[in-house]
Design a protein around this motif. Structure first.
Motif, PDB file in Angstrom:
ATOM      1  N   HIS A 127       0.808  -1.229   0.000  1.00 29.25           N
ATOM      2  CA  HIS A 127       0.000   0.000   0.000  1.00 29.25           C
ATOM      3  C   HIS A 127       0.840   1.278   0.000  1.00 29.25           C
ATOM      4  O   HIS A 127       0.320   2.362   0.206  1.00 29.25           O
ATOM      5  CB  HIS A 127      -0.961   0.001   1.206  1.00 29.25           C
ATOM      6  CG  HIS A 127      -2.026  -1.043   1.092  1.00 29.25           C
ATOM      7  ND1 HIS A 127      -2.746  -1.503   2.167  1.00 29.25           N
ATOM      8  CD2 HIS A 127      -2.480  -1.738   0.013  1.00 29.25           C
ATOM      9  CE1 HIS A 127      -3.604  -2.438   1.763  1.00 29.25           C
ATOM     10  NE2 HIS A 127      -3.456  -2.596   0.454  1.00 29.25           N
ATOM     11  N   GLN A 140      -1.418   4.702   0.949  1.00 31.73           N
ATOM     12  CA  GLN A 140      -2.793   4.675   0.446  1.00 31.73           C
ATOM     13  C   GLN A 140      -3.865   4.772   1.518  1.00 31.73           C
ATOM     14  O   GLN A 140      -4.961   5.233   1.252  1.00 31.73           O
ATOM     15  CB  GLN A 140      -3.023   3.397  -0.377  1.00 31.73           C
ATOM     16  CG  GLN A 140      -2.363   3.450  -1.741  1.00 31.73           C
ATOM     17  CD  GLN A 140      -2.659   2.204  -2.546  1.00 31.73           C
ATOM     18  OE1 GLN A 140      -2.426   1.104  -2.089  1.00 31.73           O
ATOM     19  NE2 GLN A 140      -3.191   2.385  -3.749  1.00 31.73           N
ATOM     20  N   LYS A 141      -3.569   4.276   2.735  1.00 33.75           N
ATOM     21  CA  LYS A 141      -4.614   4.267   3.765  1.00 33.75           C
ATOM     22  C   LYS A 141      -4.292   5.276   4.859  1.00 33.75           C
ATOM     23  O   LYS A 141      -3.148   5.348   5.331  1.00 33.75           O
ATOM     24  CB  LYS A 141      -4.706   2.883   4.411  1.00 33.75           C
ATOM     25  CG  LYS A 141      -5.340   1.852   3.539  1.00 33.75           C
ATOM     26  CD  LYS A 141      -5.613   0.618   4.391  1.00 33.75           C
ATOM     27  CE  LYS A 141      -6.298  -0.456   3.577  1.00 33.75           C
ATOM     28  NZ  LYS A 141      -6.615  -1.619   4.417  1.00 33.75           N
TER      29      LYS A 141
END
Ligand code: ADP
Ligand code: MG
Ligand code: MG
Length: 321
Positions: A127, A140-141
């Protein structure tokens, strides 16, 4: 004048550790430049202060990519590559768990299982999106945090070696606390090599299992006794298992890696720590440039091939297997 009188030692506290530089010249100016170099890098890489390039990336998690300097980008690319290796227990997105456990810092506690599981969802190295066209890094998070704690010292130790070499230094040693990098050997010692102590776990600071001798190599040790806390008779140390979210638990007390570059040493100590002795030795058999010494809880000192170093056992509580 005894031979040792010609070694000049310079010390500082940086990267949260006592730092030691040994030179064969009385050169305060050079030592100051080395310490300045280390300080500059710490400012880029740390997660233990509010502002750094790494912290900017973490602050923008789930929101936007952050453009970073070329060296930081390269270091992150390196960390990501090591983290996505199949079966790797090295994971540079372990940040949320490191922060939550606070091992070695004030306020450490054992997090509830549900909380650990929630944080594990934020530790997927896939990610992290790297874009080498604009040198940007995107988590991404929201809530993701990268932590270069396991490789920053190795990276910096190599920079110091390169800097000293450029300055024409032939023999030197830099110890960043767990990471030792050397140029040449100790010119005045009988062996013509640098002797680096392998610490005795959970003993006094000067107690050694033995001594590792090298010339122009890096020696990195990662051990369960470096940073930990105890609760209800159980010890929790600072290398986390990215599968469970708990400290890695196996037969090992420490892993030492001897290699040319200290950054490799850093990556491999964590990888090998996670593999344990048997798998680790098998893994190294195909990588002659990386050598290791494993210390087990039952007092064994096991080394892979030893072409780049010699080891002298000093403590009777340990035996060489
Ligand atoms: P130090 O030399 O500061 O003791 P190590 O090289 O031993 O650091 O690595 C431990 C540090 O790496 C931890 O303090 C944490 O910041 C980070 N870390 C912990 N677990 C992992 C892991 N599984 N993968 C990558 N980094 C980790
Ligand atoms: Mg390290
Ligand atoms: Mg360490």
């Amino acid at each position: 004048m005894s031979p040792d009188d010609r070694v000049y030692a310079y010390s500082a506290v940086l990267l949260g550790s006592p730092i030691l530089l040994k030179l064969f010249d009385h050169n305060q100016t050079l030592a100051a430049r080395v310490f300045r170099l280390i300080k500059q890098q710490e400012i880029l890489l740390t997660v233990n202060r509010p502002h750094s390039e790494v912290m900017s990336i973490n602050h923008a998690a789930g929101e936007s990519p952050v453009v970073v300097s070329q060296p930081v980008f390269e270091l992150i690319a390196r960390a990501r590559a090591a983290s996505v290796l199949p079966g790797s227990l090295f994971n540079f997105t372990i940040g949320p768990l490191v922060k939550r456990w606070k091992i070695g810092f004030q306020g450490n506690s054992v997090p509830p299982l549900a909380e650990i599981q929630a944080l594990l969802a934020l530790t997927n190295p896939h990610h992290v999106i790297l874009n080498d066209r604009d040198r940007s890094v995107f988590l991404q998070k929201s809530g993701m945090e990268i932590d270069l704690g396991a490789i920053a010292k190795g990276y910096i130790a190599d920079l110091v070696r390169d800097f000293l070499r450029q300055e024409g230094v032939e023999d030197a040693l830099i110890n960043l606390g767990g990471n030792v990098q050397t140029l040449g050997g100790a010119a005045d010692s009988e062996s013509g090599s640098w002797g680096i102590g392998l610490k005795k776990p959970f003993a006094g600071p000067d107690e050694l299992i033995g001594v590792i001798n090298v010339r122009g190599k890096s020696v990195v040790t990662s051990g369960v006794y470096e940073r930990y806390f105890e609760l209800a008779g159980k010890r929790y140390h600072h290398i986390l298992d990215p599968r469970s979210g708990y400290p890695l638990d196996n037969e090992l007390l420490s892993v030492t890696v001897i290699s040319a570059d200290s950054i490799e040493g850093d990556i491999y100590t964590t990888l090998l720590y996670g593999m344990g002795v048997e798998k680790g030795l098998a893994y190294l058999a195909a990588r002659p440039e990386i050598e290791a010494i494993f210390v087990t809880r039952d007092g064994q000192v096991i080394s892979s091939s030893a072409r780049q170093f010699t080891f002298t056992l000093l403590d009777e509580d340990f035996h060489q297997a």
